[in-house]
Motif scaffolding. Structure first.
Motif, mmCIF file in Angstrom:
data_model
loop_
_atom_site.group_PDB
_atom_site.id
_atom_site.type_symbol
_atom_site.label_atom_id
_atom_site.label_comp_id
_atom_site.label_asym_id
_atom_site.label_seq_id
_atom_site.Cartn_x
_atom_site.Cartn_y
_atom_site.Cartn_z
ATOM 1 N N PRO B 269 5.726 64.258 62.227
ATOM 2 C CA PRO B 269 4.887 63.061 62.056
ATOM 3 C C PRO B 269 5.216 62.233 60.826
ATOM 4 O O PRO B 269 4.929 61.045 60.806
ATOM 5 N N ARG B 270 5.790 62.835 59.789
ATOM 6 C CA ARG B 270 6.099 62.019 58.622
ATOM 7 C C ARG B 270 7.394 61.255 58.887
ATOM 8 O O ARG B 270 8.401 61.455 58.257
ATOM 9 N N THR B 271 7.326 60.391 59.884
ATOM 10 C CA THR B 271 8.283 59.360 60.265
ATOM 11 C C THR B 271 9.215 59.670 61.428
ATOM 12 O O THR B 271 9.566 58.778 62.182
ATOM 13 N N SER B 380 0.844 54.941 63.603
ATOM 14 C CA SER B 380 2.172 55.356 64.040
ATOM 15 C C SER B 380 3.173 54.204 63.896
ATOM 16 O O SER B 380 4.294 54.404 63.427
ATOM 17 N N ALA B 381 2.773 53.002 64.287
ATOM 18 C CA ALA B 381 3.649 51.837 64.165
ATOM 19 C C ALA B 381 3.894 51.515 62.692
ATOM 20 O O ALA B 381 5.026 51.289 62.272
ATOM 21 N N PHE B 382 2.826 51.540 61.899
ATOM 22 C CA PHE B 382 2.967 51.211 60.484
ATOM 23 C C PHE B 382 3.882 52.201 59.768
ATOM 24 O O PHE B 382 4.679 51.823 58.917
ATOM 25 N N GLY B 383 3.754 53.484 60.109
ATOM 26 C CA GLY B 383 4.589 54.504 59.479
ATOM 27 C C GLY B 383 5.961 54.591 60.127
ATOM 28 O O GLY B 383 6.734 55.486 59.812
ATOM 29 N N THR B 384 6.284 53.678 61.046
ATOM 30 C CA THR B 384 7.507 53.697 61.865
ATOM 31 C C THR B 384 7.762 55.108 62.392
ATOM 32 O O THR B 384 8.870 55.614 62.364
ATOM 33 N N VAL B 385 6.688 55.719 62.899
ATOM 34 C CA VAL B 385 6.758 57.110 63.372
ATOM 35 C C VAL B 385 7.109 57.155 64.851
ATOM 36 O O VAL B 385 8.085 57.791 65.258
ATOM 37 N N GLY B 386 6.315 56.473 65.669
ATOM 38 C CA GLY B 386 6.631 56.417 67.087
ATOM 39 C C GLY B 386 5.899 57.422 67.952
ATOM 40 O O GLY B 386 6.077 57.437 69.159
ATOM 41 N N LEU B 387 5.048 58.271 67.347
ATOM 42 C CA LEU B 387 4.214 59.139 68.185
ATOM 43 C C LEU B 387 3.125 58.283 68.815
ATOM 44 O O LEU B 387 2.666 57.310 68.241
ATOM 45 N N SER B 388 2.714 58.649 70.029
ATOM 46 C CA SER B 388 1.686 57.870 70.708
ATOM 47 C C SER B 388 0.905 58.765 71.654
ATOM 48 O O SER B 388 1.427 59.743 72.186
ATOM 49 N N THR B 389 -0.365 58.424 71.846
ATOM 50 C CA THR B 389 -1.155 59.149 72.840
ATOM 51 C C THR B 389 -0.816 58.652 74.244
ATOM 52 O O THR B 389 -1.420 59.095 75.213
#
Ligand SMILES: [K+]
Ligand SMILES: [K+]
Lengths: 439, 439
Positions: B269-271, B380-389
């Motif tokens: 999760p950290r990006t 998720s978008a702000f952290g440029t992570v890309g995880l989503s429900t």
């Protein structure tokens, strides 16, 4: 080699506060206080909610408690709102006793003052302000309540709601809080005047009383007055535009009622916690916006909670200062010193951390409520606001204990609580003159 | 009196970045890139997601794009992850041209460096590191993927996922991301090694390469290495204990699979944004916890996003310092200077403000999704992570635009974006030697 154990000022404050909650719990559990049987947890929750001037309820006060019960609640609100030590000072003064240095230190902690000078004078003023506003504005309320409820009940309701409003408690003797008076000018103006004055803080009142003219006001006073005005106007516009077509809230109101309701619900979330519309029927974006208002809260050394308006303003000043490439936080030609910045940052971070832990705990214990309901409840308790989407009575016992704990943390302030856990005595951060209060 | 208009470094970076997103959009919209027809918004979203190394998807890459299309995505990821200016430098160097001061200033902005010295050396190293890790660890991946997919496809998948992992993009050529390899040691170790190394930051890699011994590492390097280790261990324990009995995620996994899945979902999760379990099936408290990890993010000057681990650590240091009554923020016998504190505070507040505005907007535009789904998507978008429900493809066009905008803000950093909007040239805050990087 025995080490003498003595409590520091913060610890003594916390201990006295907890003692009063326990006393209130026992009194409210007694048969003379209740019309119906309540559990110990119900009594503890009500006592905590009153002492922390929050106003969240697991039982409906008017149908649960006798007149004696609601009067105990009113007294707890008054103790909690003004501070126990200030009452102790009054009793000492009436008895002709001297206030010791140790006692002054505790009052200093309670009133968040940086010096010991002028403390007793401040405490006396604090009483005079309270009695004046509660009495005078309570009488104004009775113009509406006596015709509606008869002389005796009308007067009692006026006093109860004046005390509840001035101390930002949000307790009401109506099951639906103030929704019955949603469009009433007297109730709207008087109740909001009471909680805005109470929430703006005693040092601000004192400053206005002493100096009378804008130019002579301290930076703190100016920030509080302007900040309160601006944030209430912004909140009014946002809530009106979001809710004007919501059939559950403002949508069915006509004429000026709509504006009164928007005004009232814009001003109340920063600690007062009264409601004249159904909070559970608000749209999700409105609930989210109100959560932010609840987090910000009212003024320092006031009857209100939250991280405090001046803390919020300081953080904004630092942010905009950095963006405009300044290496100092400057507002109204004054520099906010590092110590205040560190304190503000600490209060904000600590508050967020505590809120997150509480939300996290409730997400585990409560499986039937949504994330926004839980987050709203936690922030409301932390800000000692008392608004709720209606889930409080249906929370698990664990959940109610978490909320009660959050109310105590919110009322005492996360910093006081943390400092009360540390052993050594406080090296006070002394502010230069003309400083603003953080938290 | 005509005023000569020239762009500052931050503005040029933003303009180049936006140009690449538009170029990517046009290329992905071309018939040679797609197997099925997609809208301009779909192409824009994919291009933005790739350039910002986020990995959120409104269409399933493998079923939508041709090999050429996914290769364009891979190149965008590589440009976005390493930075466009660093590529420009490489091309200049290969052509034997000199890098001008103006160009060096832009690289300095992109790489968040405080001095111009050693920039070109850093850029060269950055390439060597990238090629080494992507090539070497990509080969290791092929040990698993060639037997599963055949030689050609196996090699392509290895390269794509190595690039995607090292640049913390989280894009995958499998519809269900890496859930098919939930218990596979090679995939778990290699992919997580790639994104942890990529996320720890180039200055850290450089420091390790140059000094090799712990004692000689800079404060920033030590904090990043220790911080990454500690936060991953804590996240592993929390996710394992929350999800071990969840039938939708870890509950049905046996033996070591359960631990691999918990480890992977704790680190990602950290990006990085890969997932080996169904994110939509996680419990609410787990989603909430992952949101916090996404907000914190990876290292400065890395392929990762978020407010950055060192910013988070600095804020904690200030908070604990204040609680322990220190008037300075001290860690590992070094003082964090005021400028870094102001910057960290500004980054954190600005991030929270932007996230709140985005959540607020989506709460108004999307009425079918819950608060936690929307908040998770925005963070998720702000952290440029890309995880989503799983709600990304079903968002309204407005909602998808907000998310795309959040990815850009998250990738460029809220501070760069705000500074690019201001006109005057930057008065750089110069850090004393041995400083930690904020944001
Ligand atoms: K209240
Ligand atoms: K990502």
């Amino acid at each position: 080699m025995a080490r003498k154990r003595s409590f520091n000022s913060a610890q003594i404050l916390v201990l006295i506060f907890i003692s009063f909650i326990i006393l209130g719990t026992v009194l409210l559990k007694c048969p003379f206080s209740t019309k119906v049987s309540i559990s110990w947890l119900d009594a503890l929750f009500t006592s905590t909610s009153a002492m922390t001037v929050t106003g969240l309820n697991v039982v409906d006060p008017i149908h649960t408690y006798t007149i004696l019960g609601t009067t105990i609640i009113m007294l707890l609100i008054q103790f909690g709102g003004l501070g126990i030590m200030t009452f102790a000072v009054l009793i000492y003064l009436l008895m002709g006793k001297r206030i010791s240095i140790k006692q002054r230190l505790i009052i200093q902690e309670e009133l968040n003052q940086s010096t010991l000078g002028g403390l007793i004078k401040l405490v006396k003023r604090l009483f005079i302000f309270s009695i004046f506003f509660e009495g005078f504005l309570g009488l104004l309320l009775s113009i509406r309540f006596i015709p509606d409820l008869g002389l005796e009940k009308g007067l009692y309701y006026s006093l109860f709601h004046a005390v509840s409003a001035f101390n930002n408690a949000g307790f009401s003797l109506w099951t639906n809080n103030l929704t019955g008076y949603v469009g009433d000018p007297i109730v709207n103006v008087v109740i909001s005047a009471l909680f805005i004055i109470g929430g703006i803080g005693f040092t601000v009142m004192n400053d206005i009383w002493e100096h009378k003219r804008w130019r002579q006001f301290s930076l703190h006073t100016k920030l509080m007055l302007l900040g309160t005005l601006i944030i209430n106007i912004i909140a009014f516009i946002i809530i009106l535009s979001l809710e004007h077509d919501n059939p559950g809230t403002l949508g069915t109101l006509h004429g000026t009622d709509k504006y009164w309701a928007a005004y009232f619900q814009a001003a109340a979330p920063r600690t007062a916690g009264f409601n004249s519309v159904d909070i559970g029927a608000l749209k999700p974006p409105t609930l989210f916006f109100i959560m932010i208002l609840m987090f910000i809260g009212a003024g320092s050394i006031s009857t209100g909670g939250g991280i405090k308006l001046t803390t919020f303003i300081s953080l904004l000043v630092i942010m905009f200062g950095y963006i405009r490439r300044k290496n100092e936080a400057v507002i109204m030609e004054r520099t906010i010193p590092d110590s205040a910045i560190f304190k503000g940052l600490t209060v904000a971070l600590l508050s967020i951390a505590i809120i997150f832990v509480a939300i996290f705990s409730l997400l585990m214990s409560e499986r039937t409520f949504s994330f926004i309901q839980i987050a709203f409840e936690v922030v409301s308790a932390f800000g000692t606001v008392g608004l709720s989407t209606g889930i409080t009575p249906d929370l698990s016992s664990f959940g109610q204990c978490v909320i009660a704990f959050m109310m105590i943390i919110g009322k005492l302030g996360p910093l006081t609580l943390v400092l009360s856990l540390t052993d050594r005595d406080k090296q006070r951060v002394r502010y230069p003159k003309g400083e603003i209060f953080i938290s």
